[in-house]
Design a protein around this motif. Structure first.
Motif, PDB file in Angstrom:
ATOM      1  N   GLU A  18     -66.833 -94.945 114.522  1.00  0.00           N
ATOM      2  CA  GLU A  18     -67.782 -94.054 115.209  1.00  0.00           C
ATOM      3  C   GLU A  18     -67.374 -92.592 115.097  1.00  0.00           C
ATOM      4  OE1 GLU A  18     -68.320 -95.688 119.172  1.00  0.00           O
ATOM      5  OE2 GLU A  18     -69.698 -97.228 118.387  1.00  0.00           O
ATOM      6  N   VAL A  56     -68.580 -89.918 107.911  1.00  0.00           N
ATOM      7  CA  VAL A  56     -68.602 -91.341 107.552  1.00  0.00           C
ATOM      8  C   VAL A  56     -68.289 -91.448 106.058  1.00  0.00           C
ATOM      9  CG1 VAL A  56     -70.045 -93.399 107.435  1.00  0.00           C
ATOM     10  CG2 VAL A  56     -70.330 -91.778 109.334  1.00  0.00           C
ATOM     11  N   VAL A  92     -70.424 -99.896 103.479  1.00  0.00           N
ATOM     12  CA  VAL A  92     -70.708 -99.141 104.700  1.00  0.00           C
ATOM     13  C   VAL A  92     -72.049 -99.632 105.223  1.00  0.00           C
ATOM     14  CG1 VAL A  92     -71.151 -96.857 105.689  1.00  0.00           C
ATOM     15  CG2 VAL A  92     -69.468 -97.112 103.843  1.00  0.00           C
ATOM     16  N   ARG A  93     -72.038-100.111 106.461  1.00  0.00           N
ATOM     17  CA  ARG A  93     -73.252-100.618 107.099  1.00  0.00           C
ATOM     18  C   ARG A  93     -73.456 -99.851 108.382  1.00  0.00           C
ATOM     19  NH1 ARG A  93     -73.208-107.122 108.087  1.00  0.00           N
ATOM     20  NH2 ARG A  93     -72.587-107.577 105.951  1.00  0.00           N
ATOM     21  N   LYS A  94     -74.698 -99.536 108.734  1.00  0.00           N
ATOM     22  CA  LYS A  94     -74.942 -98.886 110.019  1.00  0.00           C
ATOM     23  C   LYS A  94     -75.699 -99.851 110.909  1.00  0.00           C
ATOM     24  CE  LYS A  94     -76.111 -94.534 112.088  1.00  0.00           C
ATOM     25  NZ  LYS A  94     -77.272 -93.752 112.414  1.00  0.00           N
ATOM     26  N   HIS A 141     -71.013 -97.532 112.671  1.00  0.00           N
ATOM     27  CA  HIS A 141     -70.896 -97.953 111.276  1.00  0.00           C
ATOM     28  C   HIS A 141     -69.879 -99.090 111.180  1.00  0.00           C
ATOM     29  CE1 HIS A 141     -72.802 -94.050 110.484  1.00  0.00           C
ATOM     30  NE2 HIS A 141     -73.220 -94.626 109.360  1.00  0.00           N
ATOM     31  N   ILE A 170     -67.384-100.378 108.521  1.00  0.00           N
ATOM     32  CA  ILE A 170     -66.769 -99.998 107.251  1.00  0.00           C
ATOM     33  C   ILE A 170     -65.906-101.160 106.773  1.00  0.00           C
ATOM     34  CG2 ILE A 170     -65.338 -98.282 106.068  1.00  0.00           C
ATOM     35  CD1 ILE A 170     -67.654 -96.918 107.474  1.00  0.00           C
TER      36      ILE A 170
END
Ligand code: SF4
Ligand code: SF4
Length: 154
Positions: free
Chosen positions: A97, A101, A126-128, A133, A135
């Motif tokens: 967070e 990013v 990397v996913r939100k 996120h 990672i």
């Protein structure tokens, strides 16, 4: 030293999966306080996280866990990681967070639970999810239970 002495979780405080379970990828839940919280239990579609009551600490059934990562971003304590062994590497998915990013392919500093640099790691994904996120980094197998955060290299 352990969590009760210095506030930093060590592997002695945790019930760890075995090598076979780590090869498929499993959630490592580093939540040791008896606080009224349970979104991780609700988030798991496989019933892999259980608690006796709302104030209990969560327990992971490593045979049921598929390493799907759905529990990571729901944890307000940023206490859930998914670790998968791949040959001599460890893939570690962690909640993130901070800014900036990192991007897929970046090389970042891999940090231990005290924030000390253990070495470099490569960002694999990397996913939100909401404001968090997730990672996923690739690091050394020997650091699978050591690395729990990252710092972007400027
Ligand atoms: S990684 Fe997926 S299967 Fe494992 S505990 Fe989390 S939500 Fe459940
Ligand atoms: S959501 Fe996070 S802080 Fe809450 S019980 Fe689960 S692991 Fe602990």
């Amino acid at each position: 030293m352990g969590y009760k002495e210095d506030g930093v979780i060590s592997i002695d405080d945790l019930k760890l999966p075995n090598e076979e379970q780590l090869k498929k990828g499993v959630a490592i839940v580093e939540c040791l306080e008896n606080i009224p919280c349970n979104p991780c239990v609700e988030a798991c579609p496989f019933g892999a996280i259980t608690m006796r009551d709302l104030n209990d600490t969560p327990k992971v059934n490593y045979d049921k866990c598929t390493g799907c990562k759905r529990c990571i971003a729901v944890c307000p304590g940023l206490a859930i990681f998914v670790v998968k062994l791949e040959g001599e590497d460890a893939l570690i998915s962690l909640p993130y967070e901070f800014l900036p990013v990192p991007k897929k392919g970046d090389v970042v500093f891999a940090l231990d639970r005290e924030g000390k640099v253990r070495g470099n790691a490569k960002v694999e994904e990397v996913r939100k999810v909401g404001k968090t996120h997730i990672i996923t980094i690739r690091t050394k197998k020997e650091d699978a239970m050591v690395v729990r955060n990252i710092r972007v290299v400027k």
